[in-house]
Design an enzyme around this catalytic site. Structure first.
Site, short mmCIF file in Angstrom:
data_model
loop_
_atom_site.label_atom_id
_atom_site.label_comp_id
_atom_site.label_asym_id
_atom_site.label_seq_id
_atom_site.Cartn_x
_atom_site.Cartn_y
_atom_site.Cartn_z
N ASN A 22 41.03 39.64 34.03
CA ASN A 22 42.55 39.90 34.79
C ASN A 22 43.33 39.13 33.89
OD1 ASN A 22 41.55 36.62 34.90
ND2 ASN A 22 42.72 36.55 36.91
N LYS A 82 23.57 42.19 45.78
CA LYS A 82 24.27 41.75 44.14
C LYS A 82 24.35 40.32 44.36
CE LYS A 82 27.97 45.99 44.93
NZ LYS A 82 29.22 45.48 45.55
N LYS A 138 39.55 45.64 37.09
CA LYS A 138 39.17 44.44 36.12
C LYS A 138 37.82 44.42 35.59
CE LYS A 138 41.09 40.47 39.41
NZ LYS A 138 40.53 40.03 40.62
N MET A 194 42.59 40.67 53.54
CA MET A 194 43.59 41.21 53.24
C MET A 194 43.61 42.29 54.38
SD MET A 194 43.53 42.52 49.35
CE MET A 194 42.41 41.08 48.70
N GLY A 214 31.94 39.77 43.93
CA GLY A 214 32.34 40.87 43.69
C GLY A 214 33.28 39.89 42.27
N GLY A 215 33.92 41.26 41.30
CA GLY A 215 34.78 40.69 40.30
C GLY A 215 35.16 38.63 40.83
N ALA A 216 35.75 38.85 41.40
CA ALA A 216 36.08 37.11 41.90
C ALA A 216 35.94 36.28 42.01
CB ALA A 216 37.48 37.16 42.56
N GLY A 256 31.44 36.75 49.00
CA GLY A 256 31.06 37.30 48.84
C GLY A 256 30.76 37.41 46.81
P1 ATR Z 1 37.46 41.85 43.22
O1 ATR Z 1 37.50 41.61 42.04
O2 ATR Z 1 39.08 41.14 43.86
O3 ATR Z 1 36.36 40.31 43.73
P2 ATR Z 1 35.59 43.19 44.12
O4 ATR Z 1 35.11 43.45 43.02
O5 ATR Z 1 36.04 44.40 45.26
O6 ATR Z 1 37.16 42.57 44.24
O7 ATR Z 1 35.05 42.17 45.68
C1 ATR Z 1 35.13 42.22 47.21
C2 ATR Z 1 33.65 41.94 47.89
O8 ATR Z 1 34.80 41.77 48.81
C3 ATR Z 1 32.52 42.35 47.70
O9 ATR Z 1 32.01 40.62 47.39
C4 ATR Z 1 32.97 43.35 48.85
O10 ATR Z 1 31.23 42.78 49.55
P3 ATR Z 1 30.54 44.37 48.62
O11 ATR Z 1 29.31 43.43 47.30
O12 ATR Z 1 29.20 44.66 49.85
O13 ATR Z 1 30.79 46.27 49.25
C5 ATR Z 1 34.03 41.93 50.22
N1 ATR Z 1 33.95 42.83 51.18
C6 ATR Z 1 34.63 43.76 51.25
N2 ATR Z 1 34.71 43.95 52.68
C7 ATR Z 1 34.25 42.99 53.76
C8 ATR Z 1 33.74 43.23 54.46
N3 ATR Z 1 34.11 43.98 55.56
N4 ATR Z 1 33.06 42.50 55.25
C9 ATR Z 1 32.32 41.49 54.11
N5 ATR Z 1 32.42 41.88 53.21
C10 ATR Z 1 33.48 42.24 52.26
#
Ligand code: ATR
Length: 280
Positions: free
Chosen positions: A88, A156, A67, A198, A129-131, A127
């Site tokens: 996306n 972040k 993404k 997931m 991340g991108g979403a 979260g």
């Molecule tokens: P997307 O594009 O779907 O948003 P991503 O950019 O990979 O995917 O973001 C994943 C998010 O899930 C991030 O906020 C990540 O937290 P970090 O920034 O600390 O990595 C979060 N995440 C993934 N696994 C996690 C877990 N076990 N517990 C808490 N947060 C989690």
């Protein structure tokens, strides 16, 4: 044939082809449009975009982990993609290859479908991340009473908050996800934008929240759609909260791309049923 493809790695689990192809068929445009998955390696992203340029593909969806990586190969970004720092959906406009992010509006539309207004509410987003970025921006534009972004990696969330504050005046702050219990008080809507749901089943991942700390007045949404009932939604149900699974958002974010590619009004109900059938 106008070919739309989904790229990502992995993509086997994606139900977007079922959703879009069912909609093409319903509108009798399945002889004009076709949606399929395309496995692309990270070092082939530039070649992939060239294949769009040469008109082999008419449009695309992009999923994890491309993404953000795909952005440098595109000609233009929409404001939503710029804000999200992620793409996306790809479409062609005036011979330019444009990257868009439909996650934010998809989430807002999913909330609206459930008669939920964000304006004036206290919102927690898990979260960064991108979403999460795409959704946080759109929520911020709806003028909530308070927006708190919690992420496992706190910096972040802080970065995201900083960029939002630069663009608008809003009551917003960043926190580490381990502080969630302090922030849950008086929360109206909690949206999980982490990938926890997931993977928790396979990898024994600890949930960031538990039913004891939730209040039955809260609305809890998870953007993960497979499984439909994630661990977070199970906890929310235990606490008596209203829950929204990831199906609505999947359909609404996909519907925006569908409209861009085909110019047609997407048959939302049918798209949702096509995905539900595959999930059940
Ligand atoms: P997307 O594009 O779907 O948003 P991503 O950019 O990979 O995917 O973001 C994943 C998010 O899930 C991030 O906020 C990540 O937290 P970090 O920034 O600390 O990595 C979060 N995440 C993934 N696994 C996690 C877990 N076990 N517990 C808490 N947060 C989690």
């Amino acid at each position: 044939m106008k070919k739309i493809v989904l790229i990502g790695d992995p993509i086997d689990h994606s139900l977007s082809p079922d959703m879009h192809n069912a909609a093409f068929k319903e509108l009798n445009i399945d002889n004009e449009f076709q949606y399929s998955k395309l496995y692309v390696k990270a070092d082939e992203l530039d070649i992939f975009v060239k294949r769009i340029r040469s008109k082999e593909f008419f449009g695309a969806n992009v999923t994890t982990p491309y993404k953000s990586k795909v952005i440098r190969f595109l000609d233009e970004l929409t404001t939503d993609a710029e804000n999200a720092g992620a793409v996306n959906t790809i479409f062609i406009k005036n011979e330019k290859i444009v990257g868009h992010s439909t996650d934010g509006l998809g989430c807002i539309n999913a909330l609206k479908e459930n008669n939920i207004e964000v304006h004036g509410k206290k919102i927690l987003i898990l979260g960064a991340g991108g979403a999460a970025r795409a959704i946080s921006y759109k929520i911020a534009f709806e003028n909530p009473k308070e927006l708190i972004i919690l992420n496992r990696t706190k910096w972040k969330a802080e970065e995201l908050v900083k960029t939002i504050i630069e663009k608008m005046k809003i009551n917003i702050k960043a926190e580490g996800i381990s502080n969630i219990n302090d922030e849950l008080k008086y929360t109206d809507i909690l949206i999980n934008c982490t990938s926890v749901g997931m993977r928790e089943v396979n990898e024994n991942i600890k949930l960031p929240l538990s039913s004891e700390n939730l209040d039955s007045q809260m609305i809890v949404m998870d953007i993960v759609y497979n499984p439909l009932k994630t661990g977070i939604l199970k906890e929310a149900e235990k606490a008596g909260c209203k829950t929204i699974n990831g199906l609505s958002m999947l359909v609404h974010q996909g519907a925006i791309g569908f409209k861009l590619w085909t110019g047609e009004i997407p048959p939302l109900k049918l798209m949702k049923e096509a995905v539900r059938r595959e999930l059940e």
